[in-house]
Write a protein that holds these residues in place. Structure first.
Motif, PDB file in Angstrom:
ATOM      1  N   TRP A  24       0.868  -1.182   0.000  1.00 28.05           N
ATOM      2  CA  TRP A  24       0.000   0.000   0.000  1.00 28.05           C
ATOM      3  C   TRP A  24       0.904   1.232   0.000  1.00 28.05           C
ATOM      4  O   TRP A  24       1.773   1.366   0.840  1.00 28.05           O
ATOM      5  CB  TRP A  24      -0.889   0.000   1.236  1.00 28.05           C
ATOM      6  CG  TRP A  24      -2.011   0.993   1.210  1.00 28.05           C
ATOM      7  CD1 TRP A  24      -3.300   0.764   0.856  1.00 28.05           C
ATOM      8  CD2 TRP A  24      -1.952   2.388   1.568  1.00 28.05           C
ATOM      9  NE1 TRP A  24      -4.055   1.911   0.964  1.00 28.05           N
ATOM     10  CE2 TRP A  24      -3.247   2.926   1.396  1.00 28.05           C
ATOM     11  CE3 TRP A  24      -0.934   3.229   2.008  1.00 28.05           C
ATOM     12  CZ2 TRP A  24      -3.535   4.263   1.650  1.00 28.05           C
ATOM     13  CZ3 TRP A  24      -1.228   4.566   2.265  1.00 28.05           C
ATOM     14  CH2 TRP A  24      -2.513   5.060   2.082  1.00 28.05           C
TER      15      TRP A  24
ATOM     16  N   GLY B 105       1.034   2.929  -5.354  1.00 30.90           N
ATOM     17  CA  GLY B 105       0.038   2.984  -6.418  1.00 30.90           C
ATOM     18  C   GLY B 105       0.372   2.107  -7.604  1.00 30.90           C
ATOM     19  O   GLY B 105       0.344   2.558  -8.753  1.00 30.90           O
TER      20      GLY B 105
ATOM     21  N   ASP C 140      -1.902   9.467   0.105  1.00 27.13           N
ATOM     22  CA  ASP C 140      -2.555   8.341  -0.596  1.00 27.13           C
ATOM     23  C   ASP C 140      -2.755   8.606  -2.076  1.00 27.13           C
ATOM     24  O   ASP C 140      -3.409   7.832  -2.775  1.00 27.13           O
ATOM     25  CB  ASP C 140      -3.910   8.059   0.057  1.00 27.13           C
ATOM     26  CG  ASP C 140      -4.895   9.217  -0.125  1.00 27.13           C
ATOM     27  OD1 ASP C 140      -4.440  10.379  -0.188  1.00 27.13           O
ATOM     28  OD2 ASP C 140      -6.108   8.979  -0.166  1.00 27.13           O
ATOM     29  N   LYS C 141      -2.183   9.709  -2.584  1.00 25.69           N
ATOM     30  CA  LYS C 141      -2.473  10.124  -3.959  1.00 25.69           C
ATOM     31  C   LYS C 141      -2.086   9.071  -5.000  1.00 25.69           C
ATOM     32  O   LYS C 141      -2.839   8.849  -5.959  1.00 25.69           O
ATOM     33  CB  LYS C 141      -1.788  11.463  -4.262  1.00 25.69           C
ATOM     34  CG  LYS C 141      -2.134  12.596  -3.299  1.00 25.69           C
ATOM     35  CD  LYS C 141      -3.620  12.869  -3.241  1.00 25.69           C
ATOM     36  CE  LYS C 141      -3.945  14.061  -2.361  1.00 25.69           C
ATOM     37  NZ  LYS C 141      -3.734  13.823  -0.919  1.00 25.69           N
ATOM     38  N   PRO C 142      -0.908   8.396  -4.893  1.00 30.91           N
ATOM     39  CA  PRO C 142      -0.608   7.363  -5.898  1.00 30.91           C
ATOM     40  C   PRO C 142      -1.608   6.208  -5.885  1.00 30.91           C
ATOM     41  O   PRO C 142      -1.936   5.652  -6.941  1.00 30.91           O
ATOM     42  CB  PRO C 142       0.794   6.885  -5.495  1.00 30.91           C
ATOM     43  CG  PRO C 142       1.394   8.027  -4.758  1.00 30.91           C
ATOM     44  CD  PRO C 142       0.253   8.629  -4.001  1.00 30.91           C
ATOM     45  N   GLU C 143      -2.107   5.847  -4.688  1.00 27.58           N
ATOM     46  CA  GLU C 143      -3.087   4.762  -4.608  1.00 27.58           C
ATOM     47  C   GLU C 143      -4.400   5.159  -5.281  1.00 27.58           C
ATOM     48  O   GLU C 143      -5.012   4.367  -5.999  1.00 27.58           O
ATOM     49  CB  GLU C 143      -3.332   4.379  -3.145  1.00 27.58           C
ATOM     50  CG  GLU C 143      -2.174   3.657  -2.487  1.00 27.58           C
ATOM     51  CD  GLU C 143      -1.909   2.292  -3.105  1.00 27.58           C
ATOM     52  OE1 GLU C 143      -2.876   1.633  -3.548  1.00 27.58           O
ATOM     53  OE2 GLU C 143      -0.735   1.893  -3.166  1.00 27.58           O
TER      54      GLU C 143
ATOM     55  N   ALA D 172      -3.818   5.205  -9.048  1.00 26.52           N
ATOM     56  CA  ALA D 172      -3.811   3.868  -9.638  1.00 26.52           C
ATOM     57  C   ALA D 172      -5.225   3.358  -9.859  1.00 26.52           C
ATOM     58  O   ALA D 172      -5.513   2.679 -10.859  1.00 26.52           O
ATOM     59  CB  ALA D 172      -3.046   2.904  -8.738  1.00 26.52           C
ATOM     60  N   ARG D 173      -6.128   3.680  -8.963  1.00 22.46           N
ATOM     61  CA  ARG D 173      -7.518   3.251  -9.103  1.00 22.46           C
ATOM     62  C   ARG D 173      -8.217   4.014 -10.230  1.00 22.46           C
ATOM     63  O   ARG D 173      -9.030   3.449 -10.968  1.00 22.46           O
ATOM     64  CB  ARG D 173      -8.246   3.423  -7.764  1.00 22.46           C
ATOM     65  CG  ARG D 173      -7.837   2.354  -6.745  1.00 22.46           C
ATOM     66  CD  ARG D 173      -8.043   2.814  -5.307  1.00 22.46           C
ATOM     67  NE  ARG D 173      -7.781   1.723  -4.368  1.00 22.46           N
ATOM     68  CZ  ARG D 173      -6.548   1.312  -4.002  1.00 22.46           C
ATOM     69  NH1 ARG D 173      -5.482   1.929  -4.506  1.00 22.46           N
ATOM     70  NH2 ARG D 173      -6.393   0.325  -3.139  1.00 22.46           N
TER      71      ARG D 173
ATOM     72  N   TYR E   7      -4.039   9.827 -14.531  1.00 20.54           N
ATOM     73  CA  TYR E   7      -3.200  10.132 -13.368  1.00 20.54           C
ATOM     74  C   TYR E   7      -1.856  10.655 -13.840  1.00 20.54           C
ATOM     75  O   TYR E   7      -1.128   9.968 -14.558  1.00 20.54           O
ATOM     76  CB  TYR E   7      -3.006   8.883 -12.507  1.00 20.54           C
ATOM     77  CG  TYR E   7      -2.000   9.052 -11.382  1.00 20.54           C
ATOM     78  CD1 TYR E   7      -2.044  10.160 -10.528  1.00 20.54           C
ATOM     79  CD2 TYR E   7      -1.011   8.091 -11.163  1.00 20.54           C
ATOM     80  CE1 TYR E   7      -1.123  10.312  -9.497  1.00 20.54           C
ATOM     81  CE2 TYR E   7      -0.095   8.225 -10.124  1.00 20.54           C
ATOM     82  CZ  TYR E   7      -0.158   9.336  -9.295  1.00 20.54           C
ATOM     83  OH  TYR E   7       0.758   9.484  -8.269  1.00 20.54           O
TER      84      TYR E   7
END
Length: 435
Positions: free
Chosen positions: A153, A156, A359-362, A365-366, A375
């Motif tokens: 976690w 991303g 949490d921006k890369p996660e 990725a979504r 992104y």
């Protein structure tokens, strides 16, 4: 029932809990907040009781977060992330817990609802079940449970079944475990040992979910990634939409009638320490487009903090009412916070998201995996990058089609009914079990 809602001093973590409180109040329950003094007015205006966190868990954490953001224009390394997370989430744990113990004497809650990063519930969760209320985890970040492909976690990574990629992900996961996750867990375990409690079962945020009695994730399954193990306690409840607040530009409807494209640009309320990261490049990149109306929000910062001249097609405001504006928006351009993205998707708005911290890369990725947007893996996109990404969203209909698919999935949920029912049943069942 009596419900206590607990949040760290961060707007993006507090706001979803305020929505939960309003839902539960509407269902006839008594609510109270244990959070930062900066949210006192909002809490009391919403008709909930307010209990302040101890100073070291409030102002101390605010200072830690502010210092962390000031030092890091770009995404920090793993060791620095670990240090920042420790100062913001782990070190305040015992102060949060002791304040929680005291206030429960005055407000004997049947249920505590805490957001992802509030660690003050750990001593309760690791202690005797009979000595605590029911505890619910509200996900304000992408779900922090172990993925099926072994990816950690944080960075991303796009889900994969490719054998070579799986090896690569395993190596990345090892590095994250050694440099970030394990030091954080060890720091928390030392604090818990002072209370005679066992170690956490996993990573910090993972443990918060695993140990809680229920996990409420305000999105839908297709926006999350496959998990290594089935998570029976995870319930997807659809998007939590805040009550409208902020400005609605007077020229919005006229611009829509005139056929102009509406672009909403936001850096949020945490990553807005430097509005030159996104707002200025977006305004410069889209400012010469007479067929555009650019709505820019500073997240509370003075308009003068935007380090560029506002173009004729730009309307800037400290706060915009997303609930009323998003139905008319063609493209959202934003630092990709979970709450902002799920709110936009609830209305089928495609997006361009940026950011490499938190949490921006996660989230990015979504957005990429579901095809609802683009992104840009940077904190500081150029004007050309923003312009090209917005044009791509507008010229390729699949982005809006995919965003609308998520909108329909989100619309199939009734968060008010589902959330209230899940929590009411859980409390009733646990009271019978403990009793």
């Amino acid at each position: 029932m009596k419900v206590l809602l607990a949040s760290i001093p961060a707007t993006g973590h507090f706001n979803p809990l305020l929505v939960v409180a309003n839902i539960l109040k509407k269902a006839g329950h008594e609510t109270a907040f244990y959070t930062s003094t900066m949210f006192r007015d909002k809490v009391e205006a919403a008709g909930s009781r307010f209990f302040p966190m101890p100073h070291e868990a409030d102002q101390g954490v605010q200072d830690t977060i502010a210092g962390f953001l000031k030092r890091n224009i770009y995404a920090p390394g793993l060791e620095e992330q670990s240090n920042g997370f420790r100062g913001g989430f782990v070190d305040p744990m015992l102060a949060q817990f002791r304040g929680l113990q005291e206030l429960l004497q005055e407000f004997p809650a049947d249920l505590i609802v805490h957001e992802t990063c509030f660690t003050g519930v750990f001593p309760f969760l690791l202690g005797p079940r009979s000595a605590r209320p029911v505890i619910a985890f509200l996900g304000v970040l992408p779900l922090p449970l172990n993925r099926a492909d072994g990816a950690p976690w944080g960075p991303g990574l796009i889900p994969t079944n490719d054998p070579e990629k799986l090896k690569e992900y395993a190596e990345i996961a090892r590095e994250f475990r050694e440099k970030k996750d394990l030091p954080l867990k060890e720091a928390a375990d030392r604090l818990l040992a002072e209370l005679g409690l066992p170690a956490l079962p996993g990573r910090i945020f993972e443990s918060a979910a695993l140990l809680s009695d229920i996990v409420l994730q305000p999105c839908v399954p297709s926006f999350e990634f496959p998990l290594r193990e089935p998570a029976k306690k995870v319930h997807y409840i659809g998007a939590l939409l805040p009550q409208g607040a902020g400005d609605v530009p007077s020229g919005l409807k006229d611009a829509r009638k005139a056929g102009k494209k509406i672009v909403l640009v936001s850096q949020g309320t945490v990553a807005n320490n430097d509005l030159g990261k996104l707002l200025a490049p977006a305004i410069r990149g889209l400012g010469d487009r007479e067929d555009f109306l650019v709505l820019a929000t500073t997240g509370g910062k003075p308009i003068e903090s935007i380090p560029c001249t506002l173009t004729p097609n730009t309307v800037a405001s400290q706060y915009l009412n997303f609930g009323q504006i998003l139905p008319d928006v063609d493209v959202l351009v934003a630092f990709g916070s979970y709450g902002t993205v799920t709110q936009a998707l609830s209305l089928g708005v495609p997006m361009v998201v940026v950011g490499r911290g938190e949490d921006k890369p996660e989230v990015g990725a979504r957005v990429t995996t579901t095809g609802c947007g683009i992104y840009l893996a940077t904190d500081t996109p150029s004007s050309e990058q923003v312009r090209e990404a917005v044009d791509q969203i507008l010229t390729k209909p699949e982005y809006r089609v995919n965003a609308d698919k998520l909108r329909r999935e989100l619309a199939a949920h009734n968060p008010e009914k589902e959330l209230a029912t899940l929590l009411e049943v859980l409390v009733d069942d646990q009271q019978v079990l403990v009793g």
